[in-house]
Design an enzyme around this catalytic site. Structure first.
Site, PDB file in Angstrom:
ATOM      1  N   CYS A  30       0.381  -1.289  -0.138  1.00  0.00           N
ATOM      2  CA  CYS A  30      -0.108  -0.387  -0.302  1.00  0.00           C
ATOM      3  C   CYS A  30       0.696   1.814   0.231  1.00  0.00           C
ATOM      4  O   CYS A  30       1.523   1.890   1.142  1.00  0.00           O
ATOM      5  CB  CYS A  30      -0.910  -0.065   1.124  1.00  0.00           C
ATOM      6  SG  CYS A  30      -1.363   1.170   1.922  1.00  0.00           S
ATOM      7  N   CYS A  33       0.531   3.793   2.834  1.00  0.00           N
ATOM      8  CA  CYS A  33       0.604   2.966   4.317  1.00  0.00           C
ATOM      9  C   CYS A  33       2.411   3.607   4.259  1.00  0.00           C
ATOM     10  O   CYS A  33       2.784   3.815   5.059  1.00  0.00           O
ATOM     11  CB  CYS A  33       0.920   1.772   4.029  1.00  0.00           C
ATOM     12  SG  CYS A  33      -1.095   1.042   4.269  1.00  0.00           S
TER      13      CYS A  33
END
Length: 230
Positions: A30, A33
């Site tokens: 991600c 993230c």
């Protein structure tokens, strides 16, 4: 204090501790993230009195599911074992600091009271039957109708206040907190959904089983028009 990786075995023990725990739900694939990771790490070094935990959602799927994480990154804050904040998205440093200061400033006596109230409401039935509702209505109960304006205008329980379902989350603040609220729709489906919002805010609310359709079918009075009141 640097960040710590949390596993299913350690999660409850860590978040149930005294003090504040921030948890970052993330995954290696991600990009947001990865962008949030250094922000979270730096904050952990600045706030050594707070536990900064990280949960790899790929490795710890059961925790993520139990926490109802549907998007990552998701940041959650716990204080004294209570989840007091949850938000998806990569926060910039200033926004993360604002969250931290907000959690620190919380009145935990009030928070515990709110949790106790929600637990109390959870033990109550979510629906009220027509006969019982009719008795409460005759005593001047607060009734909100969560149908659309055209449905409401075509016929509604006298005294019911129009509050379309889509507006309930924002309108909860206008509902009374010192006595029950009765939520009605056409058949009882939308009202059951709408009842969750006031209950989450500590308001005793009940969905009227059968809705306006059952009310009318049993020969009780309905009024028409957008501004009709009994």
């Amino acid at each position: 204090m640097s960040t710590v990786n949390l596993t299913e075995a350690a999660f409850n023990k860590v978040v149930d501790r005294e003090g504040i725990v921030l948890v970052d739900f993330w995954a290696a694939w991600c990009p947001p993230c990865r962008a949030f990771a250094p922000v979270f790490e730096k904050a952990s070094e600045q706030h050594t009195d707070i536990v900064f935990g990280k949960i790899d959602t790929e490795a710890e799927r059961q925790i993520s599911a139990a926490a109802q994480v549907t998007s990552i990154p998701t940041l959650m804050a716990f204080r004294e074992g209570i989840r007091v904040f949850s938000q998806a998205g990569a926060l910039p440093a200033a926004a993360l600091e604002q969250v931290i200061q907000g959690v620190k400033a919380m009145d935990m006596t009030e928070v515990h009271a709110q949790v106790a109230r929600q637990q109390e409401l959870h033990g109550l039935p979510r629906e009220i039957q027509q006969a019982d509702f009719a008795a409460k209505w005759s005593q001047g109960a607060t009734v909100i109708d969560v149908r659309e304006p055209t449905e409401y205008a075509a016929g509604h329980v006298p005294g019911a206040v129009l509050m379309p379902l889509r507006s309930v989350p924002e309108a909860v603040a206008d509902l009374p907190t010192d006595h029950p609220v009765y939520v009605i729709c056409a058949s009882g489906n939308r009202s059951l959904q709408a009842t969750d919002f006031p209950r989450q805010n500590g308001i005793e609310a009940y969905s009227v089983a059968g809705g306006t359709g059952a009310w009318s079918a049993e020969g009780r009075e309905v009024v028409t028009g957008p501004n009709a009141r009994s």
